[in-house]
Enzyme design. Structure first.
Site, PDB file in Angstrom:
ATOM      1  N   ARG A  39      -9.244  -2.036   2.860  1.00  0.00           N
ATOM      2  CA  ARG A  39      -9.160  -1.194   1.710  1.00  0.00           C
ATOM      3  C   ARG A  39     -10.226  -0.314   1.402  1.00  0.00           C
ATOM      4  NH1 ARG A  39      -7.792  -6.276  -1.860  1.00  0.00           N
ATOM      5  NH2 ARG A  39      -8.799  -7.366  -0.159  1.00  0.00           N
ATOM      6  N   GLY A  64     -12.735  -6.918   0.507  1.00  0.00           N
ATOM      7  CA  GLY A  64     -12.226  -8.005  -0.784  1.00  0.00           C
ATOM      8  C   GLY A  64     -11.544  -7.381  -1.897  1.00  0.00           C
ATOM      9  N   GLY A  65     -11.590  -6.321  -2.169  1.00  0.00           N
ATOM     10  CA  GLY A  65     -11.342  -5.589  -3.437  1.00  0.00           C
ATOM     11  C   GLY A  65     -12.182  -4.968  -4.306  1.00  0.00           C
ATOM     12  N   GLU A 106     -13.454 -15.352   9.746  1.00  0.00           N
ATOM     13  CA  GLU A 106     -13.333 -14.805   8.592  1.00  0.00           C
ATOM     14  C   GLU A 106     -12.956 -15.939   7.580  1.00  0.00           C
ATOM     15  OE1 GLU A 106     -10.828 -11.394   8.092  1.00  0.00           O
ATOM     16  OE2 GLU A 106     -11.097 -11.307   5.870  1.00  0.00           O
ATOM     17  N   LYS A 139     -17.155 -12.824   9.647  1.00  0.00           N
ATOM     18  CA  LYS A 139     -16.706 -11.747   8.704  1.00  0.00           C
ATOM     19  C   LYS A 139     -16.697 -12.515   7.519  1.00  0.00           C
ATOM     20  CE  LYS A 139     -12.832  -8.706   7.808  1.00  0.00           C
ATOM     21  NZ  LYS A 139     -11.749  -7.514   8.317  1.00  0.00           N
ATOM     22  N   ARG A 160       0.802  -1.167   0.120  1.00  0.00           N
ATOM     23  CA  ARG A 160      -0.155   0.134   0.198  1.00  0.00           C
ATOM     24  C   ARG A 160       0.738   1.248  -0.085  1.00  0.00           C
ATOM     25  NH1 ARG A 160      -3.008  -3.902  -0.921  1.00  0.00           N
ATOM     26  NH2 ARG A 160      -4.554  -4.770   0.912  1.00  0.00           N
TER      27      ARG A 160
HETATM   28  P1  13P Z   1     -10.363  -5.795   2.959  1.00  0.00           P
HETATM   29  O1  13P Z   1     -11.909  -5.134   3.381  1.00  0.00           O
HETATM   30  O2  13P Z   1      -9.632  -4.771   2.369  1.00  0.00           O
HETATM   31  O3  13P Z   1     -10.768  -7.209   2.152  1.00  0.00           O
HETATM   32  O4  13P Z   1      -9.791  -6.298   4.272  1.00  0.00           O
HETATM   33  C1  13P Z   1     -10.622  -6.619   5.238  1.00  0.00           C
HETATM   34  C2  13P Z   1      -9.876  -7.608   6.172  1.00  0.00           C
HETATM   35  O5  13P Z   1      -9.551  -7.532   7.329  1.00  0.00           O
HETATM   36  C3  13P Z   1      -9.279  -8.752   5.192  1.00  0.00           C
HETATM   37  O6  13P Z   1      -8.839  -9.978   6.315  1.00  0.00           O
END
Ligand code: 13P
Length: 340
Positions: A292, A262-263, A177, A219, A33
């Site tokens: 992100r 997630g992008g 997650e 998540k 980043r």
């Molecule tokens: P993103 O929202 O960028 O996908 O990141 C969340 C996260 O914690 C991924 O493990």
């Protein structure tokens, strides 16, 4: 295990109007980043960047909890105040990423499995003492090229359940997650089918490992096509399929769902969440746990310059506010443009 305390923390994390800031990038990920904004990836720069966010009081009013990386949880701000205290001072809850990344599982068609269970029982009480009240463990599932394999899927679901069991033993709320990736060419129905399988297996393993569902936060990914898919989906289709998939798999004892981005683009991540909350009709709170989609704008505004801190905090406030509205189903494009 104090289930009442776990349940209270889980409910606070998904309180309507707020959501989670995922600021737990590993040093390798935050370097990527920082490379994008021309900032050197030093320990001080990582600290300054995260301190900038945690001191953004207005933005943090929309942040129920912050997921930290192991380096960050032990860091102090420039004036010596522990970063954890900055988070607590704005009524937000410090959390910690405890997984140690992934490695390829042998004989499993290239599937990855998440590492970090060894000695987790020794690390968790230290994090709790430092103030962490929740944790995160991410399993990564690739839905392309004949993946996932049964072995990969079960190994990941079992590791999530082992982790969740350990967290609850030490009075830390596990964020569970299982992420089905959106980088490939999979269509939306493949994402649906793989996510359904992953969630069903994950809840089966949580049950086998005696994890109390009242004391977790899920998540998941949203049901979106891969970025390289021939056909993208409308906001309505994503919202409807995500709700349908989760309703088929997630018991109502779970207090809340906090999606990863997630992008997805910043705005789509917000639009999808808002639409789901507008549709409603599910038993859990639904909010964000974005990395992100919350940080891209402030990162760009900051670009490593002390004189840009205010502009970066403003960009952070805007995204946090838009996502706070989305957690209530109250975001729209007019608000997005007006406030920008
Ligand atoms: P993103 O929202 O960028 O996908 O990141 C969340 C996260 O914690 C991924 O493990």
């Amino acid at each position: 295990m104090n289930l009442d305390a776990l349940n209270k923390v889980a409910n606070r994390l998904v309180e309507p109007g707020r959501g989670i800031l995922a600021a737990d990038e590993s040093n390798a990920t935050i370097k990527k980043r920082f490379d994008g904004i021309g900032v050197e990836c030093t320990e001080d720069n990582r600290r300054d960047y995260r301190e900038m966010m945690f001191r953004a009081k207005d933005a943090m009013s929309f942040v129920s909890g912050v997921i930290l990386y192991d380096e960050t949880i032990w860091q102090n701000g420039k004036d010596g105040t522990p970063l954890v205290k900055l988070i607590e001072d704005v009524n937000s809850i410090p959390g910690i990423k405890v997984d140690e990344g992934t490695r390829e599982l042998a004989g499993a068609r290239g599937d990855l499995v998440t590492r970090g269970l060894d000695k987790l029982h020794e690390r968790l009480p230290k994090y709790h003492e430092k103030g962490a009240r929740f944790a995160k463990w991410r399993a990564v599932i690739d839905p392309t090229n004949g993946r996932p394999s049964y072995a990969g899927l079960v190994a990941n679901a079992h590791a999530l359940a082992r982790y969740a069991n350990l967290c609850q033993e030490f009075d830390i709320v596990p964020i569970v997650e299982p992420e089905v990736l959106m980088d490939g060419d999979n269509d939306i129905d493949t994402t649906y089918a793989v996510t359904e399988w992953v969630l069903k297996e994950t809840f089966q393993q949580l049950y086998y490992l005696n994890v109390a569902l009242e004391g977790i936060v899920l998540k998941p990914n949203m049901i979106v096509p891969g970025k390289k898919a021939a056909k993208q989906a409308s906001v309505d289709e994503v919202a409807e399929k995500t709700i349908r998939c989760l309703k088929a798999c997630v018991p109502s004892a779970v207090p809340g769902i906090a999606y990863l981005s997630g992008g997805q683009s910043d705005e789509l991540a917000t639009a999808h969440l808002s639409r789901m909350n507008q549709i409603g009709g599910f038993p859990w709170k639904m909010t964000f746990s974005y990395g992100r989609a919350l940080q891209a704008a402030p990162q760009k505004a900051w670009s490593g310059k002390a004189e840009q801190v205010e502009a970066a905090q403003k960009a952070f406030l805007h995204r946090a506010r838009m996502n706070g509205l989305a957690s209530l189903g109250k975001w729209n494009e007019t608000l997005e443009r007006e406030a920008a």
